[in-house]
Design an enzyme around this catalytic site. Structure first.
Site, mmCIF file in Angstrom:
data_model
loop_
_atom_site.group_PDB
_atom_site.id
_atom_site.type_symbol
_atom_site.label_atom_id
_atom_site.label_comp_id
_atom_site.label_asym_id
_atom_site.label_seq_id
_atom_site.Cartn_x
_atom_site.Cartn_y
_atom_site.Cartn_z
ATOM 1 N N GLY A 1 0.848 -1.193 0.000
ATOM 2 C CA GLY A 1 0.000 0.000 0.000
ATOM 3 C C GLY A 1 0.874 1.229 0.000
ATOM 4 C CB CYS B 1 5.454 -3.890 0.002
ATOM 5 S SG CYS B 1 6.324 -2.382 -0.344
ATOM 6 C CE1 TYR B 2 1.432 1.034 5.809
ATOM 7 C CE2 TYR B 2 -0.359 -0.532 5.436
ATOM 8 C CZ TYR B 2 0.172 0.547 6.128
ATOM 9 O OH TYR B 2 -0.554 1.140 7.119
ATOM 10 C CG HIS C 1 5.338 -5.637 -4.690
ATOM 11 N ND1 HIS C 1 4.074 -5.480 -4.164
ATOM 12 C CD2 HIS C 1 5.999 -4.512 -4.381
ATOM 13 C CE1 HIS C 1 3.978 -4.303 -3.580
ATOM 14 N NE2 HIS C 1 5.134 -3.681 -3.701
ATOM 15 C CD GLU D 1 2.340 -8.442 -5.196
ATOM 16 O OE1 GLU D 1 3.225 -9.130 -4.673
ATOM 17 O OE2 GLU D 1 2.018 -7.323 -4.769
ATOM 18 C CB SER E 1 -24.293 -5.745 -23.114
ATOM 19 O OG SER E 1 -23.225 -6.646 -22.838
ATOM 20 N N GLY E 2 -24.715 -8.526 -24.988
ATOM 21 C CA GLY E 2 -24.049 -9.245 -26.067
ATOM 22 C C GLY E 2 -22.584 -9.472 -25.738
ATOM 23 N N GLY E 3 -22.109 -8.847 -24.684
ATOM 24 C CA GLY E 3 -20.718 -9.053 -24.259
ATOM 25 C C GLY E 3 -20.598 -10.385 -23.535
ATOM 26 C CG ASP F 1 -18.210 -9.630 -18.481
ATOM 27 O OD1 ASP F 1 -17.442 -10.523 -18.866
ATOM 28 O OD2 ASP F 1 -17.839 -8.471 -18.234
ATOM 29 C CB SER F 2 -24.517 -9.491 -19.928
ATOM 30 O OG SER F 2 -24.255 -9.202 -21.272
ATOM 31 C CE LYS G 1 -14.180 -9.467 -20.358
ATOM 32 N NZ LYS G 1 -15.383 -8.626 -20.261
#
Ligand code: XMP
Length: 511
Positions: A53, A80-81, A168, A170, A222-224, A226-227, A367
């Protein structure tokens, strides 16, 4: 299922910690830094990670975890933090280093157990970004690794399983950093590798069935990806108790409405209600230039159109949304210091009096995980590979006032960009590719005549998850082809420019 939780102290990399562990099939969740211990007990994590952070542990308002967290007997790793919080809590000493250590450093591993188990190398390149460092270690802690400027780059107390890393693990620049995280999660915390997308898909469907029973669900699509994935999951679970609605807001990509209708009705065989509300959206957006107000207006009209539909076609008990994990966090819902970067209109929404409960089957997913689920559910390839498109549509790609002319320019220009990238075999290699238009005008020559036309900006970026992005070094011949087709085929466009800012500091969408 076993899980690790990450307390979010505001690092831009907090998400990456979750992602790295999920890549090892270990479930990992991001939670606010000030989550109280009772809630942690409820979550029952196998291990706890404190993210990095921007704060300094000694500054007045620095974020601190609930102190009782150290008494839970659950292994803790501070990054880190987070590392400095641990040193501070156990009464070690932190000091401000004179030269902020930023970038690559060489970590010499001094203990090959626990965090560094099964790591063959004696030293690893690691990525540092800090201004504070431990000067005196607390009692019970030993040094597990050091760099030339940090004698305590990796520390641990094996008796209570509390560890700290100044670097880090990650980020991709840290060699074998993912193994270090895995060692904390699996070797030290004993979290099993149980996170599996195929089982998860079935679990989500079963959960929806259990949650919804015979009630009715309204789902905006929406056609995307996700939905669409959200709708298929719900449809598998409750069949005709799901009603899908597609709203044409007048701000869609070229041919989008037709292709969404075709996909739902012909390929997925899920009935679709289509509402043409373009006039309502465009009227509400008239004369508005402020980006956040544009987003708000789109959200408001969306909610209004939806409410009308729900009232006249209901009653519905549930509203389904394809909200993803980063949307939840970016909107500040995590409660952590993560700021609201942009208002994502798909979080929250409809009026309370509709009494709709919110169903968000993708809420915990990234995603790429949604893509994997979509693949399992046989979502057509052209959807799996279609670039993401923001909820407020072309409204966030039009700088200044939204006019019919600017919508038409940005829509046609984006279609040209997409077509050329497909022709050049580049479409699937980039994250997003589109055009932007504003009020900048520049002189051009049409035949013998000088005209003043619009400037179109191209944005083509590569990214893994939209959290960071870089502009794509498109070959000159591709840029040339795009520019020439846009200026030749679209009226009133005289210049094309290429945007070369990465995220951060820029964002992907211009508004
Ligand atoms: P930014 O511009 O924040 O975009 O770098 C990151 C990703 O999110 C998409 N995006 C949105 N999606 N509603 C959405 O549903 C929005 O308001 C919105 N703004 C940005 C963007 O296209 C990119 O993939």
């Amino acid at each position: 299922m076993d899980k690790i939780i990450v307390l979010d102290f505001g690092s831009q990399y907090s998400h990456l910690i979750c992602r790295r562990l999920r890549e090892f099939n270990i479930f990992c969740e991001l939670v606010p830094f000030d989550i109280n211990v009772d809630k942690i007990r409820e979550l029952n994590p196998k291990g706890i990670i404190f993210s990095g952070g921007p704060a300094s542990v000694y500054s007045k308002d620095s974020p601190k975890p609930d102190n009782k967290i150290f008494e839970l007997g659950i292994p803790i790793l501070g990054i880190c933090y987070g590392h400095q919080l641990i040193v501070d809590h156990f009464k070690g000493k932190i000091k401000r280093v004179e030269n902020r250590e930023y970038g690559n450093a060489l970590l010499n591993i001094t203990s090959k157990q626990n965090l560094f188990k099964n790591i063959q190398a004696d030293s690893l390149k690691c990525w540092m970004s800090h201004s504070d460092a431990a000067e005196v270690l607390p009692e019970g802690f030993e040094v597990l690794g050091k760099t030339s400027s940090s004698f305590s780059a990796a520390i641990g107390n094996k008796n209570n399983n509390i560890f700290g890393l100044q670097f880090h693990p990650e980020v991709a620049h840290t060699e074998q950093g993912n193994k270090v995280l895995f060692n904390f999660a699996n070797v030290i915390s004993r979290a099993k590798q149980e996170w599996n997308i195929t089982d998860l898909t079935q679990d989500i469907i079963t959960n929806i069935k259990d949650l919804v029973h015979n009630e009715k669900v309204l789902c905006a699509v929406s056609g995307g990806i996700d939905s669409t994935t959200c709708a298929i999951l719900i449809h598998r679970a409750i069949k005709s108790n799901l009603t899908c609605v597609f709203v044409d807001n007048g701000l869609l990509r070229a041919n989008e409405r037709e292709s969404v209708i075709k996909m739902f009705e012909e390929e997925l065989k899920i009935p679709l209600n289509v509402i043409d509300a373009s006039d309502k959206f465009l009227n509400a957006l008239e004369k508005i230039t402020d980006p956040e107000i544009k987003r708000k207006k789109v959200g408001e009209v969306f909610a209004r159109v939806f409410t009308e539909f729900a009232e006249s076609n209901g009653p519905f008990q549930w509203l389904a949304q394809g909200t993803l994990y980063p949307d939840v966090i970016e909107s500040g819902v995590s409660g952590g210091p993560a700021t609201i970067i942009k208002t994502h209109h798909n979080v929250g929404g409809l009026p309370d009096w509709l009494n709709l409960k919110v169903l968000e089957p993708l809420r915990l997913l990234y995603k790429d995980e949604v893509r994997s689920i979509a693949k399992i559910l046989n979502v057509p390839d052209h959807i799996l590979k279609r670039h993401p498109f923001p909820g407020p549509g072309l409204a966030v790609r039009i700088l200044g006032e939204i006019t019919a002319e600017k919508i038409s320019i940005v829509r046609k220009a984006s279609a040209i960009v997409e077509e050329i990238l497909l022709e050049e075999n580049l479409y699937n290699k980039v994250w997003q590719a589109f055009a932007i238009v504003g009020d900048d005008k520049a002189v051009g020559i049409l035949g013998d005549e000088r005209i003043v036309g619009h400037v179109v900006y191209l944005r083509v970026v590569e990214s893994v998850d939209a959290m960071t992005a870089d502009w794509v070094r498109l070959p000159y011949h591709v840029l040339e082809k795009i520019s020439s087709r846009i200026t030749n085929e679209i009226n009133n466009v005289t210049w094309v420019t290429y945007t070369i800012s990465s995220k951060p500091p820029a964002t992907i969408e211009p508004l």
